[in-house]
Design a protein around this motif. Structure first.
Motif, PDB file in Angstrom:
ATOM      1  N   VAL A   1       3.926   5.089   1.487  1.00 17.54           N
ATOM      2  CA  VAL A   1       4.567   5.333   2.785  1.00 17.54           C
ATOM      3  C   VAL A   1       4.373   6.811   3.148  1.00 17.54           C
TER       4      VAL A   1
ATOM      5  N   PRO B   1       0.746   4.406   5.497  1.00 17.89           N
ATOM      6  CA  PRO B   1       1.485   3.472   6.363  1.00 17.89           C
ATOM      7  C   PRO B   1       2.850   4.055   6.735  1.00 17.89           C
ATOM      8  N   THR B   2       3.412   3.594   7.852  1.00 18.62           N
ATOM      9  CA  THR B   2       4.719   4.117   8.265  1.00 18.62           C
ATOM     10  C   THR B   2       5.857   3.415   7.529  1.00 18.62           C
ATOM     11  N   LYS B   3       5.581   2.236   6.971  1.00 22.67           N
ATOM     12  CA  LYS B   3       6.603   1.525   6.205  1.00 22.67           C
ATOM     13  C   LYS B   3       6.043   1.154   4.847  1.00 22.67           C
TER      14      LYS B   3
ATOM     15  N   ASP C   1       5.378  -1.396   2.986  1.00 20.47           N
ATOM     16  CA  ASP C   1       5.178  -2.833   2.813  1.00 20.47           C
ATOM     17  C   ASP C   1       3.720  -3.202   3.059  1.00 20.47           C
TER      18      ASP C   1
ATOM     19  N   GLY D   1       2.399  -5.433   4.898  1.00 20.68           N
ATOM     20  CA  GLY D   1       2.053  -5.645   6.310  1.00 20.68           C
ATOM     21  C   GLY D   1       1.653  -4.343   6.994  1.00 20.68           C
ATOM     22  N   SER D   2       2.234  -3.237   6.600  1.00 19.55           N
ATOM     23  CA  SER D   2       1.875  -1.938   7.191  1.00 19.55           C
ATOM     24  C   SER D   2       0.677  -1.324   6.478  1.00 19.55           C
ATOM     25  N   GLN D   3       0.587  -1.551   5.169  1.00 15.93           N
ATOM     26  CA  GLN D   3      -0.470  -0.884   4.405  1.00 15.93           C
ATOM     27  C   GLN D   3      -1.845  -1.550   4.602  1.00 15.93           C
TER      28      GLN D   3
ATOM     29  N   VAL E   1      -3.992  -0.180   7.476  1.00 14.42           N
ATOM     30  CA  VAL E   1      -4.429   1.187   7.146  1.00 14.42           C
ATOM     31  C   VAL E   1      -5.647   1.103   6.219  1.00 14.42           C
TER      32      VAL E   1
ATOM     33  N   THR F   1       1.541  -1.434  -2.224  1.00 15.32           N
ATOM     34  CA  THR F   1       2.968  -1.620  -1.955  1.00 15.32           C
ATOM     35  C   THR F   1       3.482  -2.970  -2.461  1.00 15.32           C
TER      36      THR F   1
END
Ligand code: T6T
Length: 315
Positions: free
Chosen positions: A36, A65-67, A69, A71-73, A76, A93
């Motif tokens: 993150v 990533p901003t979170k 998890d 789904g965010s990583q 990226v 993550t």
């Protein structure tokens, strides 16, 4: 074990990197993908990685990533792969949800090194660098047991299920705490890597168990939030708190007596060693598949002597 550096050293499982399969990738370019963005553990990792990359003549970018998890990583990672770096240092993550995107990156000719967290599938990364997290959980149990006089109910606040590191810490803690017959574990609760959720868990647990003796917080967000929860409940010092990591806020909490012990890792060392292994893999030199870095339990009385272990907000 308080104040003791747990140095496990490198497990020497060597194998050869493959030469000449970089498929048109920029072999002097590395990208670090932390769990993150804007978090002192990963910022310290980035500092160590950047410094080592410069020494070895590599360029290292960081895309976070901003979170915390999958789904965010994943997007990226997909974006980074499209730019064809020679190597990616990644903190997955999730131990299984990140397996396919990371495999695809590897199949495109990019050398993969896991930093901190890891996939369950050990066939994907060329190398993996982390603390001995199970041992860290055991160290936390021994430290907390001493602080609570080896009796009373204790709680584990964990971040997200499926995070290899923190799951291993919780497991090590739960196993080691069984050695103390006077201590009863209330089990593990998850805060989704949100400090506010960790604070709420503490509030709810204190309502149900006013005799709560101690808390093991498995990472930075869990520990920062648990400290807030104890502060809100006026239980500071009464309920003993041992937290993994050493962010600036956690260090303030230790100084103030809100937290009794911190288990600091060596994120800069993880980053630097990750760069070494990525460079070795790219250059076709032998890599070390699994490397374990140091941890140390720090208390208020030895915090000044151990300030070099505190994490940074910037390099
Ligand atoms: O504790 C570290 C890291 O080791 C873990 O894998 C995830 O949480 C941290 O980044 C701290 O927030």
């Amino acid at each position: 074990m308080i104040g003791t550096v747990v140095s496990v050293g490198a497990l020497l499982v060597s194998c050869s990197g493959q030469v000449g399969d970089s498929g048109g990738n920029d072999s002097k370019k590395l990208v670090l993908i932390p769990g993150v963005a804007d978090e002192p553990f990963y910022i310290s990792m980035q500092c160590g990685a950047q410094e080592q990359a410069a020494k070895l003549g590599y360029k290292l970018d960081t895309q976070a990533p901003t979170k915390f998890d999958a789904g965010s990583q994943t997007p990226v990672l997909t974006g980074v792969v499209a730019n064809k770096p020679g190597g990616i240092l990644i903190a997955p993550t999730h131990a299984t949800a990140m397996a396919n995107p990371i495999k695809q990156a590897k199949d495109s000719g990019i050398k993969i090194v896991e930093v901190d967290t890891a996939l369950d599938d050990t066939s994907v990364a060329a190398a993996s660098i982390s603390s001995d997290n199970k041992k860290g959980g055991e160290l936390a149990a021994q430290t907390l047991a001493k602080l609570v006089g080896e009796k009373g109910p204790v709680l584990v606040i964990n971040t997200k299920a499926g995070t290899s590191t923190t799951d291993a810490r919780a497991q090590g803690f739960e196993e080691a705490v069984k050695n103390y017959p006077g201590i009863r574990s209330l089990g593990v609760q998850y805060n989704n890597n949100e400090a506010a959720q960790a604070a709420s868990i503490v509030t709810a647990t204190l309502a149900a168990h006013p005799d709560l003796a101690g808390i093991f917080a498995t990472n930075l967000s869990s520990a920062e939030g648990a400290a807030t929860g104890l502060r809100n409940a006026n239980k500071l010092g009464q309920v003993k708190l041992v937290g993994f990591d050493a962010s600036p806020k956690q260090v303030e909490d230790l100084k103030a007596g809100t937290v009794q012990a911190l288990i600091a890792q060596d994120p800069a060392g993880i980053g630097a060693k990750g760069v070494d292994q990525a460079a070795a893999a790219i250059e076709g030199k032998p890599v070390t598949r699994k490397i374990q870095t140091d941890m140390i339990a720090i208390t208020q009385s030895d915090m000044e002597a151990n300030s070099k272990y505190f994490y940074k907000r910037k390099c």
